[in-house]
Design a protein around this motif. Structure first.
Motif, PDB file in Angstrom:
ATOM      1  N   LEU A  94       0.755  -1.233   0.076  1.00  0.00           N
ATOM      2  CA  LEU A  94      -0.041  -0.027   0.100  1.00  0.00           C
ATOM      3  C   LEU A  94       0.754   1.279  -0.036  1.00  0.00           C
ATOM      4  CD1 LEU A  94      -2.836  -1.222   2.511  1.00  0.00           C
ATOM      5  CD2 LEU A  94      -3.427  -0.424   0.412  1.00  0.00           C
ATOM      6  N   GLU A  95       2.021   1.094  -0.178  1.00  0.00           N
ATOM      7  CA  GLU A  95       3.208   2.375  -0.210  1.00  0.00           C
ATOM      8  C   GLU A  95       2.942   3.267   0.830  1.00  0.00           C
ATOM      9  OE1 GLU A  95       1.972   3.390  -4.274  1.00  0.00           O
ATOM     10  OE2 GLU A  95       3.891   2.814  -5.004  1.00  0.00           O
ATOM     11  N   GLY A  96       2.886   2.740   2.184  1.00  0.00           N
ATOM     12  CA  GLY A  96       2.647   3.497   3.269  1.00  0.00           C
ATOM     13  C   GLY A  96       1.455   3.833   3.669  1.00  0.00           C
ATOM     14  N   ARG A  97       0.412   3.202   3.123  1.00  0.00           N
ATOM     15  CA  ARG A  97      -1.020   3.682   3.278  1.00  0.00           C
ATOM     16  C   ARG A  97      -1.754   2.910   3.969  1.00  0.00           C
ATOM     17  NH1 ARG A  97      -0.838   3.928  -2.010  1.00  0.00           N
ATOM     18  NH2 ARG A  97      -2.819   2.422  -2.137  1.00  0.00           N
ATOM     19  N   PHE A  98      -1.004   1.894   5.032  1.00  0.00           N
ATOM     20  CA  PHE A  98      -1.565   1.036   5.822  1.00  0.00           C
ATOM     21  C   PHE A  98      -1.370   1.256   7.253  1.00  0.00           C
ATOM     22  CE2 PHE A  98      -1.063  -2.996   8.127  1.00  0.00           C
ATOM     23  CZ  PHE A  98      -2.360  -3.506   8.059  1.00  0.00           C
ATOM     24  N   VAL A  99      -2.376   1.034   7.969  1.00  0.00           N
ATOM     25  CA  VAL A  99      -2.342   1.165   9.545  1.00  0.00           C
ATOM     26  C   VAL A  99      -2.892  -0.341  10.039  1.00  0.00           C
ATOM     27  CG1 VAL A  99      -3.365   2.201  11.858  1.00  0.00           C
ATOM     28  CG2 VAL A  99      -2.649   3.647   9.690  1.00  0.00           C
ATOM     29  N   LEU A 100      -2.135  -0.827  11.172  1.00  0.00           N
ATOM     30  CA  LEU A 100      -2.303  -2.139  11.512  1.00  0.00           C
ATOM     31  C   LEU A 100      -3.275  -1.553  13.125  1.00  0.00           C
ATOM     32  CD1 LEU A 100      -2.000  -4.996  12.157  1.00  0.00           C
ATOM     33  CD2 LEU A 100       0.154  -4.704  13.155  1.00  0.00           C
ATOM     34  N   GLY A 101      -4.425  -1.957  12.894  1.00  0.00           N
ATOM     35  CA  GLY A 101      -5.520  -1.820  13.941  1.00  0.00           C
ATOM     36  C   GLY A 101      -5.248  -3.035  14.824  1.00  0.00           C
ATOM     37  N   VAL A 102      -5.279  -3.090  16.101  1.00  0.00           N
ATOM     38  CA  VAL A 102      -4.854  -4.050  17.143  1.00  0.00           C
ATOM     39  C   VAL A 102      -5.919  -4.035  18.167  1.00  0.00           C
ATOM     40  CG1 VAL A 102      -2.564  -4.845  16.178  1.00  0.00           C
ATOM     41  CG2 VAL A 102      -3.072  -3.498  18.407  1.00  0.00           C
ATOM     42  N   GLY A 103      -6.334  -5.177  18.620  1.00  0.00           N
ATOM     43  CA  GLY A 103      -6.920  -5.383  19.896  1.00  0.00           C
ATOM     44  C   GLY A 103      -6.808  -6.758  20.602  1.00  0.00           C
ATOM     45  N   SER A 104      -7.476  -6.804  21.581  1.00  0.00           N
ATOM     46  CA  SER A 104      -7.417  -8.079  22.425  1.00  0.00           C
ATOM     47  C   SER A 104      -8.121  -9.365  21.963  1.00  0.00           C
ATOM     48  CB  SER A 104      -7.641  -7.833  23.942  1.00  0.00           C
ATOM     49  OG  SER A 104      -8.950  -7.299  23.923  1.00  0.00           O
ATOM     50  N   GLY A 105      -9.008  -9.143  21.046  1.00  0.00           N
ATOM     51  CA  GLY A 105      -9.631 -10.219  20.437  1.00  0.00           C
ATOM     52  C   GLY A 105     -10.981 -10.623  20.914  1.00  0.00           C
ATOM     53  N   GLU A 106     -11.736 -11.590  20.394  1.00  0.00           N
ATOM     54  CA  GLU A 106     -12.822 -12.290  20.841  1.00  0.00           C
ATOM     55  C   GLU A 106     -12.588 -13.949  20.689  1.00  0.00           C
ATOM     56  OE1 GLU A 106     -13.339 -10.847  17.738  1.00  0.00           O
ATOM     57  OE2 GLU A 106     -13.794  -8.617  18.534  1.00  0.00           O
ATOM     58  N   ALA A 107     -13.190 -14.511  21.821  1.00  0.00           N
ATOM     59  CA  ALA A 107     -13.064 -16.059  21.717  1.00  0.00           C
ATOM     60  C   ALA A 107     -13.510 -16.668  20.308  1.00  0.00           C
ATOM     61  CB  ALA A 107     -13.970 -16.442  22.790  1.00  0.00           C
ATOM     62  N   LEU A 108     -14.554 -16.018  19.887  1.00  0.00           N
ATOM     63  CA  LEU A 108     -15.238 -16.576  18.411  1.00  0.00           C
ATOM     64  C   LEU A 108     -14.151 -16.678  17.486  1.00  0.00           C
ATOM     65  CD1 LEU A 108     -17.722 -16.365  16.569  1.00  0.00           C
ATOM     66  CD2 LEU A 108     -17.297 -14.119  16.105  1.00  0.00           C
ATOM     67  N   ASN A 109     -13.154 -15.975  17.325  1.00  0.00           N
ATOM     68  CA  ASN A 109     -11.911 -16.055  16.129  1.00  0.00           C
ATOM     69  C   ASN A 109     -10.915 -16.760  16.992  1.00  0.00           C
ATOM     70  OD1 ASN A 109     -13.362 -14.531  14.236  1.00  0.00           O
ATOM     71  ND2 ASN A 109     -13.078 -12.819  15.677  1.00  0.00           N
ATOM     72  N   GLU A 110     -10.515 -16.552  18.238  1.00  0.00           N
ATOM     73  CA  GLU A 110      -9.296 -16.917  18.658  1.00  0.00           C
ATOM     74  C   GLU A 110      -8.972 -18.286  19.168  1.00  0.00           C
ATOM     75  OE1 GLU A 110      -6.838 -14.871  17.635  1.00  0.00           O
ATOM     76  OE2 GLU A 110      -8.333 -13.459  16.812  1.00  0.00           O
ATOM     77  N   HIS A 111     -10.096 -18.918  19.604  1.00  0.00           N
ATOM     78  CA  HIS A 111      -9.956 -20.322  20.266  1.00  0.00           C
ATOM     79  C   HIS A 111     -10.020 -21.351  19.494  1.00  0.00           C
ATOM     80  CE1 HIS A 111     -14.031 -20.958  18.837  1.00  0.00           C
ATOM     81  NE2 HIS A 111     -14.053 -22.089  19.556  1.00  0.00           N
TER      82      HIS A 111
END
Length: 321
Positions: A94-111
């Protein structure tokens, strides 16, 4: 000055449709993109969940808009060293047009790999360590790390952007907002809560960007919009910490049987009246956000973008100066 973005829903649409919507958003005058990062949809009616990093690669060729993940959980399902690799590549694409948004997540996806779903305080500790690993790896230097939660040995990312990837942190409670202020390059939320933005800024966030997003359902009538929004996104009304701990789409379906179309209509702008949409944007602007993203629920995307460009956006100009 507040900028408007479009929220690409990976839970509701497949990869090619997400890219198509990104093009429509750019043509309609939106200035940036959010894209969700999920392994599962929230319910079976939504019915999609493409791998976000593949979609981001396609977006880099389809649009010139900046892209933020809203949000990636870099702690359980995917090791932070792998997220560091993926996000570095995305930033180059993206030639520098990217931001990594992060969070602590949900069991729905992470388990899904059978890992224990930790308590909230542990998840925040894991997120803090993960952010440190990602930042270190984005320098392009070799990293060996033996921490409380993660091990990295002799790892180096060779394809790195010229500038460090900005990392914005999602926060909903006091502890997560304070962590976002301390560690993030920006703040992410979905609530028009001035107290949250104030806490972020006073806890060390200062004048860093604050991003937010909300859902709408443009339709010929309010009732039609409420019906569609309720069918697809009634999970948004599931209260408390359930969204973080329920493990599967069917559990969200069970919990959201208590949610009525009228309850959805109270929080989601529905129907053809542009004033409701303008008022909702202004609640986020008044709360102190710099960047506001909107997602159209349902398949009627072309009609939404035409409606937004012609009937909503002109009334937002005073709020953007």
């Amino acid at each position: 000055m507040v900028s408007m973005g479009y929220f690409l829903s990976s839970e509701e649409f497949g990869p090619r449709e997400l890219v198509r919507q990104a093009k429509l958003a750019e043509e309609a005058g939106f200035q940036r993109l959010w894209i969700s990062d999920h392994y599962h949809p929230w319910n079976s009616e939504q019915g999609q969940s493409p791998f976000v990093w593949s979609v981001i690669g396609a977006l880099s060729e389809a649009t010139r808009l900046p892209v933020t993940t809203a949000v990636t959980c870099p702690t359980v399902r995917i090791h932070p060293a792998v997220i560091a690799h993926a996000s570095a590549t995305a930033a180059v694409q993206l030639e520098g047009r990217f931001v990594l948004g992060v969070g602590s997540g949900e069991a729905l996806n992470e388990h899904i790999l059978g890992d224990r779903w930790p308590a909230a305080s542990v998840r925040l500790s894991m997120l803090e360590e993960a952010i440190g690993i990602i930042r270190a790896m984005h320098t392009g230097k070799e990293l060996t790390h033996h921490g409380k939660h993660y091990t990295v040995e002799n790892a180096r990312i060779y394809t790195c952007p010229d500038e460090p990837v900005p990392i914005y942190v999602s926060g909903f409670g006091p502890k997560s907002i304070s962590l976002a202020a301390r560690l993030g390059d920006g703040f992410i939320s979905v609530k028009p809560d001035a107290d949250s933005v104030r806490r972020f800024r006073e806890s060390g966030g200062g004048d860093k960007p604050a991003q937010c997003g909300f859902k709408v359902c443009y339709a010929p009538t309010v009732d039609k919009g409420m019906e569609t929004a309720h069918r697809l996104w009634r999970n948004e009304q599931v209260p408390g910490e359930l969204a973080q701990v329920l493990p599967s789409p069917r559990h969200f379906e069970q919990a959201s049987t208590l949610v009525t179309p009228e309850m959805v209509g109270e929080t989601v702008p529905c129907g053809p009246d542009p004033e409701r949409y303008v008022e909702t944007v202004r609640t986020f602007v008044d709360a102190g956000y710099d960047e506001v993203h909107v997602q159209q629920i349902g398949p009627d995307q072309e009609a939404f973008f035409e409606f937004w460009a012609n009937q909503v956006a002109p009334h937002l100009e005073p709020a953007r100066v």
